[in-house]
Design a protein around this motif. Structure first.
Motif, short mmCIF file in Angstrom:
data_model
loop_
_atom_site.label_atom_id
_atom_site.label_comp_id
_atom_site.label_asym_id
_atom_site.label_seq_id
_atom_site.Cartn_x
_atom_site.Cartn_y
_atom_site.Cartn_z
N VAL A 251 23.56 24.13 -19.32
CA VAL A 251 24.78 23.59 -19.91
C VAL A 251 25.83 23.46 -18.81
O VAL A 251 26.22 24.45 -18.19
CB VAL A 251 25.31 24.47 -21.05
N ALA A 252 26.25 22.22 -18.57
CA ALA A 252 27.28 21.93 -17.56
C ALA A 252 28.59 21.59 -18.26
O ALA A 252 28.60 20.84 -19.24
CB ALA A 252 26.84 20.77 -16.68
N LYS A 253 29.68 22.12 -17.74
CA LYS A 253 31.04 21.76 -18.19
C LYS A 253 31.71 21.07 -17.01
O LYS A 253 31.64 21.56 -15.88
CB LYS A 253 31.84 23.01 -18.57
N TRP A 254 32.38 19.94 -17.28
CA TRP A 254 32.89 19.10 -16.20
C TRP A 254 34.12 18.32 -16.63
O TRP A 254 34.44 18.24 -17.81
CB TRP A 254 31.81 18.14 -15.72
N THR A 255 34.81 17.74 -15.64
CA THR A 255 35.85 16.75 -15.90
C THR A 255 35.51 15.52 -15.07
O THR A 255 34.87 15.61 -14.02
CB THR A 255 37.28 17.23 -15.52
N LEU A 256 35.94 14.38 -15.59
CA LEU A 256 35.64 13.12 -14.96
C LEU A 256 36.85 12.21 -15.00
O LEU A 256 37.61 12.21 -15.98
CB LEU A 256 34.48 12.45 -15.71
N SER A 257 37.07 11.48 -13.93
CA SER A 257 38.10 10.45 -13.90
C SER A 257 37.63 9.39 -12.93
O SER A 257 36.82 9.65 -12.05
CB SER A 257 39.44 11.03 -13.43
N GLY A 258 38.14 8.18 -13.13
CA GLY A 258 37.73 7.17 -12.18
C GLY A 258 37.98 5.75 -12.62
O GLY A 258 38.56 5.50 -13.68
N ILE A 259 37.52 4.87 -11.78
CA ILE A 259 37.64 3.45 -12.02
C ILE A 259 36.23 2.88 -12.13
O ILE A 259 35.36 3.16 -11.29
CB ILE A 259 38.43 2.77 -10.88
N LEU A 260 36.02 2.10 -13.19
CA LEU A 260 34.72 1.49 -13.40
C LEU A 260 34.55 0.25 -12.53
O LEU A 260 35.51 -0.47 -12.26
CB LEU A 260 34.55 1.12 -14.88
N ARG A 261 33.32 0.00 -12.14
CA ARG A 261 33.00 -1.18 -11.33
C ARG A 261 32.85 -2.41 -12.22
O ARG A 261 31.76 -2.97 -12.38
CB ARG A 261 31.70 -0.96 -10.57
N LEU A 262 33.94 -2.82 -12.81
CA LEU A 262 34.01 -4.05 -13.59
C LEU A 262 35.01 -4.95 -12.89
O LEU A 262 35.87 -4.46 -12.14
CB LEU A 262 34.43 -3.74 -15.02
N PRO A 263 34.97 -6.25 -13.12
CA PRO A 263 35.87 -7.16 -12.38
C PRO A 263 37.35 -6.79 -12.48
O PRO A 263 38.09 -6.95 -11.52
CB PRO A 263 35.59 -8.52 -13.02
N TRP A 264 37.81 -6.28 -13.62
CA TRP A 264 39.23 -5.93 -13.78
C TRP A 264 39.52 -4.48 -13.41
O TRP A 264 40.63 -4.02 -13.50
CB TRP A 264 39.72 -6.25 -15.20
N LYS A 265 38.50 -3.72 -12.96
CA LYS A 265 38.62 -2.35 -12.44
C LYS A 265 39.40 -1.43 -13.37
O LYS A 265 40.41 -0.83 -12.97
CB LYS A 265 39.24 -2.37 -11.04
N PRO A 266 38.93 -1.25 -14.61
CA PRO A 266 39.64 -0.37 -15.52
C PRO A 266 39.57 1.09 -15.09
O PRO A 266 38.56 1.55 -14.57
CB PRO A 266 38.92 -0.57 -16.85
N SER A 267 40.66 1.79 -15.32
CA SER A 267 40.77 3.21 -14.98
C SER A 267 40.56 4.03 -16.25
O SER A 267 41.23 3.80 -17.26
CB SER A 267 42.15 3.48 -14.40
#
Length: 164
Positions: A90-106
């Motif tokens: 069981v892993a506990k984590w946090t994630l943030s980032g920008i997706l590799r889509l043309p409009w680069k959603p955060s």
């Protein structure tokens, strides 16, 4: 890598998270130790692209999902636990980032849990099951309608949203 003990499997999963790389592990790169997963592994989660059936397909998707320079997935804990009389990781984590889509959603920063289900016969991971503290609606809105999402959720930057 068939026949690994749960503690050996734990070490491989921990290495895949690459805690020494400031959040640049397999959730961001798609690079994981494929030998410890069944080829038919099922990847479950709240993401609209899931479930994903098969290791090769998951690696293909995960390796092109996040912008490497601006995204992070930080592992907070990895534990060996018992679930239905079987050992799981069981892993506990946090994630943030920008997706590799043309409009680069955060994406908003969110926390999650991944349960790695282990086959009792060969010791390989048979299922990779995610849950998030962010609703699918919020994540989806941040992806497709980022301006609207920022207006809707601008006042609760650090508020945990119940999973839908």
């Amino acid at each position: 890598h068939k026949g690994l003990s749960v503690s050996q499997l734990y070490q491989h999963v921990l290495e895949d998270w690459k805690p020494e790389t400031d959040g640049k592990g397999y959730y961001i790169t798609g690079k994981l130790t494929t030998q410890v997963y069944k080829d038919s592994c099922l990847f479950l989660g709240p993401d609209p692209d899931m479930p994903i059936h098969g290791l090769r397909k998951y690696v293909g998707v995960a390796s092109h999902l996040f912008d490497y320079d601006t995204s992070m997935a930080t592992l907070h804990s990895l534990e060996i636990e018992e679930l239905d009389s079987k050992s799981v990781l069981v892993a506990k984590w946090t994630l943030s980032g920008i997706l590799r889509l043309p409009w680069k959603p955060s994406l908003p920063t969110f926390s999650g849990t991944t349960i790695y289900h282990i086959d009792g016969t060969d010791g390989l991971i048979t299922c990779h099951e995610e849950s998030w503290d962010c609703s699918v609606a919020r994540a989806f809105c941040h992806t497709l309608l980022p301006e609207l999402a920022h207006r809707i959720w601008s006042n609760d930057h650090d508020t945990k949203i119940e999973q839908s």
